[in-house]
Design an enzyme around this catalytic site. Structure first.
Site, PDB file in Angstrom:
ATOM      1  N   TRP A  67       0.806  -1.250  -0.008  1.00 42.76           N
ATOM      2  CA  TRP A  67       0.118   0.043   0.102  1.00 42.76           C
ATOM      3  C   TRP A  67       0.944   1.318   0.066  1.00 42.76           C
ATOM      4  O   TRP A  67       0.590   2.085  -0.649  1.00 42.76           O
ATOM      5  CB  TRP A  67      -1.047   0.084   1.107  1.00 42.76           C
ATOM      6  CG  TRP A  67      -1.956  -1.112   1.167  1.00 42.76           C
ATOM      7  CD1 TRP A  67      -2.066  -2.169   2.003  1.00 42.76           C
ATOM      8  CD2 TRP A  67      -2.986  -1.464   0.235  1.00 42.76           C
ATOM      9  NE1 TRP A  67      -3.166  -2.998   1.564  1.00 42.76           N
ATOM     10  CE2 TRP A  67      -3.581  -2.682   0.365  1.00 42.76           C
ATOM     11  CE3 TRP A  67      -3.131  -0.884  -0.859  1.00 42.76           C
ATOM     12  CZ2 TRP A  67      -4.702  -3.113  -0.459  1.00 42.76           C
ATOM     13  CZ3 TRP A  67      -4.259  -1.255  -1.956  1.00 42.76           C
ATOM     14  CH2 TRP A  67      -4.846  -2.559  -1.506  1.00 42.76           C
ATOM     15  N   ASP A 119      -1.755   6.666   6.427  1.00 44.60           N
ATOM     16  CA  ASP A 119      -2.487   5.741   5.955  1.00 44.60           C
ATOM     17  C   ASP A 119      -3.014   4.769   7.217  1.00 44.60           C
ATOM     18  O   ASP A 119      -2.048   3.803   7.441  1.00 44.60           O
ATOM     19  CB  ASP A 119      -2.272   5.088   4.768  1.00 44.60           C
ATOM     20  CG  ASP A 119      -3.204   3.781   4.349  1.00 44.60           C
ATOM     21  OD1 ASP A 119      -4.166   3.729   4.835  1.00 44.60           O
ATOM     22  OD2 ASP A 119      -2.614   3.275   3.306  1.00 44.60           O
ATOM     23  N   LYS A 143     -12.041  -2.132   6.824  1.00 44.04           N
ATOM     24  CA  LYS A 143     -11.414  -3.210   7.693  1.00 44.04           C
ATOM     25  C   LYS A 143     -11.783  -3.072   9.057  1.00 44.04           C
ATOM     26  O   LYS A 143     -12.147  -3.980   9.749  1.00 44.04           O
ATOM     27  CB  LYS A 143      -9.908  -2.729   7.890  1.00 44.04           C
ATOM     28  CG  LYS A 143      -9.394  -2.407   6.213  1.00 44.04           C
ATOM     29  CD  LYS A 143      -8.911  -3.496   5.529  1.00 44.04           C
ATOM     30  CE  LYS A 143      -8.723  -3.503   4.001  1.00 44.04           C
ATOM     31  NZ  LYS A 143      -7.741  -2.604   3.593  1.00 44.04           N
TER      32      LYS A 143
HETATM   33  C1  LIG Z   1      -7.018  -1.968   2.053  1.00 52.41           C
HETATM   34  C2  LIG Z   1      -5.801  -0.986   2.367  1.00 52.41           C
HETATM   35  C3  LIG Z   1      -5.889   0.195   1.465  1.00 52.41           C
HETATM   36  C4  LIG Z   1      -6.874  -0.068   0.150  1.00 52.41           C
HETATM   37  O1  LIG Z   1      -7.931   0.401   0.439  1.00 52.41           O
HETATM   38  P1  LIG Z   1      -9.011   0.998  -0.712  1.00 52.41           P
HETATM   39  O2  LIG Z   1     -10.198   1.381   0.256  1.00 52.41           O
HETATM   40  O3  LIG Z   1      -9.358  -0.520  -1.314  1.00 52.41           O
HETATM   41  O4  LIG Z   1      -8.543   1.815  -1.545  1.00 52.41           O
HETATM   42  C5  LIG Z   1      -5.071   0.998   1.630  1.00 52.41           C
HETATM   43  N1  LIG Z   1      -4.043   1.157   2.502  1.00 52.41           N
HETATM   44  C6  LIG Z   1      -4.185   0.100   3.591  1.00 52.41           C
HETATM   45  C7  LIG Z   1      -3.277   0.046   4.702  1.00 52.41           C
HETATM   46  C8  LIG Z   1      -4.973  -1.032   3.411  1.00 52.41           C
HETATM   47  O5  LIG Z   1      -5.097  -1.993   4.381  1.00 52.41           O
END
Ligand SMILES: *Cc1c(COP(=O)(O)O)cnc(C)c1O
Length: 357
Positions: free
Chosen positions: A99, A166, A190
């Protein structure tokens, strides 16, 4: 038999969230209409958006000069919105996984992207430490929890430039000091809600400093000024997020969840360390994630990997297959996963160990 949901995302949500959302899909706020078929400008939905916003701020202790917005596009759209809104010339990134890598790729479209450190050389099995962040960086970007590799930054870093994080897979898993960050963002799927809504916590002071024109929908100020209602928000995921926030509050808040998460992670890591069949994939114990627990079969038992996966799946352990880039197993232990599910997984690991004696 009870299903144990270890999926990494979308992933387990509180029962309360699912039940309340089903009710609202049938009859939303006593309107006699479904949440899916009513104007987002109705006073009933407007109240949902406002409460989501205020409870989100309350639970994370978000200071006055910050705003929270809810937008579409997933965390992946934030990978470009961050540099669009914050990067003039140069931004620094810590490369801790797939990511982080994707975020870096977007940043390169806007200026100089400095990778201050990377753990790619060892399949991202650790969090790099001791690196320099150029002081003329417009911001420094981190991924606090690396969902795929099971590493986590568990402290709020002190850095001299605006810190952007993030937190897709560890938001609300522990208390955070929001004042240490310029922006925190993440997809909801998540730990918060069904896929479709993305949260962004932003310090208003860091906005308005770039020279470029920003398309309306990609400008944080658009969504801040309209209370996340510039265009039609993802109403169902926002409603569901509110239910999860209420559930968190009812549980006693983020501190209580953090304690439970630490305990859940501890018992599973202890079993991974004890069981002769398995080993953890994260190099340093202090980097081990409390949300995504990655493990593989010890070298001398590698041949049993598929057999264990089948054995565990038969026993209703769902979603424990590791990401294809790491292999092995991954048990995601988000807020809504009860300790009983971890205990059940541990029992399955012990039963399998006995079979191989
Ligand atoms: C799942 C995830 C993403 C991607 O998220 P989307 O909403 O599918 O774009 C980005 N960063 C992390 C740390 C993730 O776990």
């Amino acid at each position: 038999m009870k299903k144990h949901n270890f999926y990494a995302g979308p992933s387990i949500l509180p029962n309360f969230t699912i039940e309340e959302t089903i009710k609202a899909l049938k009859n939303f706020a006593n309107t006699g209409l479904s949440l899916a078929e009513i104007s987002h400008r109705s006073k009933e939905f407007d109240a949902v958006m406002k409460e989501t916003n205020s409870l989100f701020k309350e639970l994370l202790n978000i200071p006055e000069d910050y705003e929270v917005i809810f937008v579409g596009g997933g965390a992946s759209t934030q990978f470009c919105m961050i540099p669009f809104n914050l990067m003039n010339k140069k931004a620094s990134y810590l490369n801790t996984g797939a990511w982080a890598n994707k975020a870096q790729k977007e940043a390169k479209l806007f200026g100089e992207m400095v990778e201050v450190a990377s753990s790619k050389d060892e399949t991202y099995c650790y969090i790099p430490k001791n690196y320099e962040i150029p002081e003329d960086s417009d911001y420094f970007h981190i991924t606090t929890n690396n969902t795929i590799y099971g590493t986590e930054i568990k402290e709020d870093y002190d850095v001299k430039v605006p810190l952007v994080a993030d937190m897709s897979s560890d938001i609300f898993s522990r208390p955070i000091d929001v004042s240490k960050y310029a922006v925190i963002y993440g997809g909801a799927q998540k730990n918060l809600a069904p896929a479709g809504v993305t949260f962004v916590i932003v310090n208003k002071k860091v906005l308005g400093k770039v020279d470029r024109e920003i398309p309306t929908m990609l400008d944080y100020r658009t969504h801040i000024s309209k209370g996340s209602m510039f265009n039609t928000p993802p109403v169902i995921p926002v409603f569901a997020a509110l239910q999860t926030l209420k559930w968190i509050k009812n549980m006693g808040g983020v501190e209580v969840l953090h304690r439970k998460n630490l305990e859940k992670a501890q018992i599973l890591y202890d079993e991974i360390d004890r069981n002769k069949l398995f080993k953890g994939t994260v190099k340093n114990k202090e980097d081990r994630s409390i949300m995504n627990i990655c493990f593989v079969m010890n070298d001398e038992y590698k041949e049993f990997e598929k057999e264990f996966l089948n054995f565990a799946t038969e026993k209703n352990m769902l979603g424990i297959k590791g990401h294809r880039s790491v292999g092995g197993f991954r048990a995601s232990t988000y807020n809504a996963l009860p300790k009983e599910s971890i205990e059940a997984l541990i029992e399955v690991m012990q039963d399998f160990e006995k079979m191989k004696k």
